[in-house]
Scaffold this active site. Structure first.
Site, PDB file in Angstrom:
ATOM      1  N   CYS A  42      50.526   3.946  22.010  1.00 62.66           N
ATOM      2  CA  CYS A  42      51.692   3.837  21.124  1.00 62.66           C
ATOM      3  C   CYS A  42      51.317   4.021  19.657  1.00 62.66           C
ATOM      4  CB  CYS A  42      52.367   2.479  21.304  1.00 62.66           C
ATOM      5  SG  CYS A  42      52.977   2.172  22.974  1.00 62.66           S
ATOM      6  N   THR A 271      50.988  -4.830  46.693  1.00 67.92           N
ATOM      7  CA  THR A 271      51.587  -3.699  47.394  1.00 67.92           C
ATOM      8  C   THR A 271      51.829  -4.105  48.855  1.00 67.92           C
ATOM      9  OG1 THR A 271      49.497  -2.746  48.158  1.00 67.92           O
ATOM     10  CG2 THR A 271      50.217  -2.172  45.923  1.00 67.92           C
ATOM     11  N   ILE A 276      45.629  -5.099  48.051  1.00 69.25           N
ATOM     12  CA  ILE A 276      45.791  -4.069  47.020  1.00 69.25           C
ATOM     13  C   ILE A 276      46.977  -4.436  46.138  1.00 69.25           C
ATOM     14  CG2 ILE A 276      46.213  -1.642  46.513  1.00 69.25           C
ATOM     15  CD1 ILE A 276      44.874  -0.879  49.084  1.00 69.25           C
TER      16      ILE A 276
END
Length: 447
Positions: A42, A271, A276
């Site tokens: 940014c 997930t 994971i």
């Protein structure tokens, strides 16, 4: 125990640091394609502008720092090319082309997003750039200096596109912005608020073309012109600020469930495969107001997700909440912010709304240095605030933060109208501008 994190952006490094904060023994390895880490993408437009002197200034930490101070190993210039979730292994390749495996007990996918470049003629010419990494920023400045560039086209009028446009203008280039939507900042401003930003940029000498796509980039070997609406505009370079897409390739290889837009995760950032996790631009989130799945490609979101994932991996229960996608930008003398629904998005979703607007000053009228501030607030049919947009010369971010809290807590217009705001002539008006916008909405209800 070993936690392996793929990606060294805000989400990945926050996850690593959070794990280490709560677990001093687990081995932590971060694998990243990049050479430099721990910097904010940014900040790139502000280095281009010259407000920040050097790209070196936006690099906060080195791999050596993480190893020495936090006992986190970071493998730079290394690409993860495959995930074997059944055997808990990842396959990597380093910059010399050597392949090797790393075992993991926990894997965190912080693979971010990749720039979306439309399939237009000329996109591969020399002088066409994306804005995603610190290397992109360095290459842009190098190209400007080596080729004595005078004219640039910026494709895309989102926050990054406009920040880059303003920065390049301040660097002395003639700037053309091309946006296929009918307004600038279409993601978080309504047309009436976007018009304030557009007029400011045009006053600064930036040419803006709306409602027209870039048709092609013209040149033999390098950029010579862009074609818009069958008209050629001479330029020396092109900045493609045309958005990003979630990088979900490794998640697919691992067998993780993919949702509507990106990797599907639980509120713990897990997930569909329990060991994971995924954080950052590569995951989809839930919109707080609509309950629908969406994306939240902001560093602030990635950091919060990294904290949640890191805590859960370290055995401390934490959860990530739905988002409002609060955003803020500074372009020249303007601060621009938004949170929650715009009137445009509410109408698309057939949500009945009431709008309150106000124009005021940021300080007491008699105190020097007060700046104009424009506020637009969105209320649903229950008179609860569901959105806010602000364009002003100062103090936009804290007002957007306040309205984010108000939306999250389902505050009504009447409650906002009676809310206590602090006052002192150097920093505020005696009647808070937010309250003026609320009163405008309440007056419409009375009528």
């Amino acid at each position: 125990m070993r936690a392996v994190i793929v990606g060294s952006g805000a989400g990945g490094l926050t996850t690593a640091s959070t794990i280490r904060k709560y677990d001093k023994d687990i081995e932590i390895v971060v694998v990243t394609k990049e050479k430099e880490i721990a910097y904010s993408p940014c900040a790139i437009p502000y280095v281009i502008e010259g407000v920040i002197k050097s790209f070196d200034d936006i690099v906060m930490h080195t791999p050596e720092y993480y190893k020495k101070e936090r006992n986190i190993e970071i493998l730079t210039e290394t690409t993860v090319i495959d995930v074997n979730s059944k055997e808990n292994k990842i396959m990597c390749i380093d910059k010399e082309g050597n392949k090797f495996e790393i075992d993991y007990d926990y894997l965190v996918l912080a693979t971010g997003a990749v720039p979306f470049i439309p399939p237009i003629e000329g996109k591969d010419l020399e002088g066409v750039f994306k804005v995603r990494t610190i290397e992109d920023g360095r290459n842009i400045l190098k190209y400007i200096e080596e080729n004595n560039c005078r004219k640039v086209a910026v494709v895309g009028a989102g926050a990054i596109g406009l920040e880059m446009a303003y920065g390049l203008k301040k660097r002395g280039l003639e700037v053309l912005v091309i946006e296929m939507a009918p307004q600038v900042l279409p993601r978080f401003l309504d047309p009436d608020m976007a018009e304030i930003v557009q007029k400011y940029l045009e006053k600064e000498g930036i040419k803006i073309i709306l409602s027209k796509p870039l048709e092609k980039i013209v040149g033999k070997d390098r950029v010579e012109a862009v074609c818009v609406d069958n008209k050629l505009y001479d330029v020396d370079m092109v900045i493609m600020a045309t958005g990003v897409r979630p990088n979900i390739e490794l998640a697919k290889k691992a067998g993780c469930k993919i949702g509507k837009y990106a990797i599907e995760v639980s509120e713990k950032m897990q997930t569909s495969i329990p060991n994971i996790y995924a954080v950052g631009d590569c995951v989809e989130v839930t919109d707080f107001i609509t309950g629908e799945k969406t994306l939240s490609p902001f560093g602030s979101t990635a950091v919060r997700q990294g904290v949640v994932a890191g805590k859960n991996i370290a055995g401390i229960e934490a959860k990530f909440y739905p988002v409002l996608n609060s955003a803020v930008s500074k372009i020249g003398d303007l601060e621009i912010g938004g949170t929650g629904l715009t009137a445009f998005s509410a109408n698309l979703k057939r949500i009945p709304i009431i709008i309150g607007k106000a124009t005021a000053l940021t300080r007491a009228r008699y105190y020097p240095g007060g700046k104009r501030i424009d506020i637009k607030m969105i209320f649903n049919e229950d008179c609860r605030v569901v959105g806010c947009q602000i364009v002003g010369g100062e103090r936009v971010a804290e007002r957007i933060d306040a309205m984010s809290i108000a939306i999250f807590k389902k505050v009504t217009a009447e409650e906002l109208a009676n809310m206590e705001f602090c006052y002192a002539p150097p920093v505020s008006m005696v009647y808070e501008p937010l309250s003026l916008a609320v009163e405008d909405a309440l007056n419409k209800l009375i009528k």
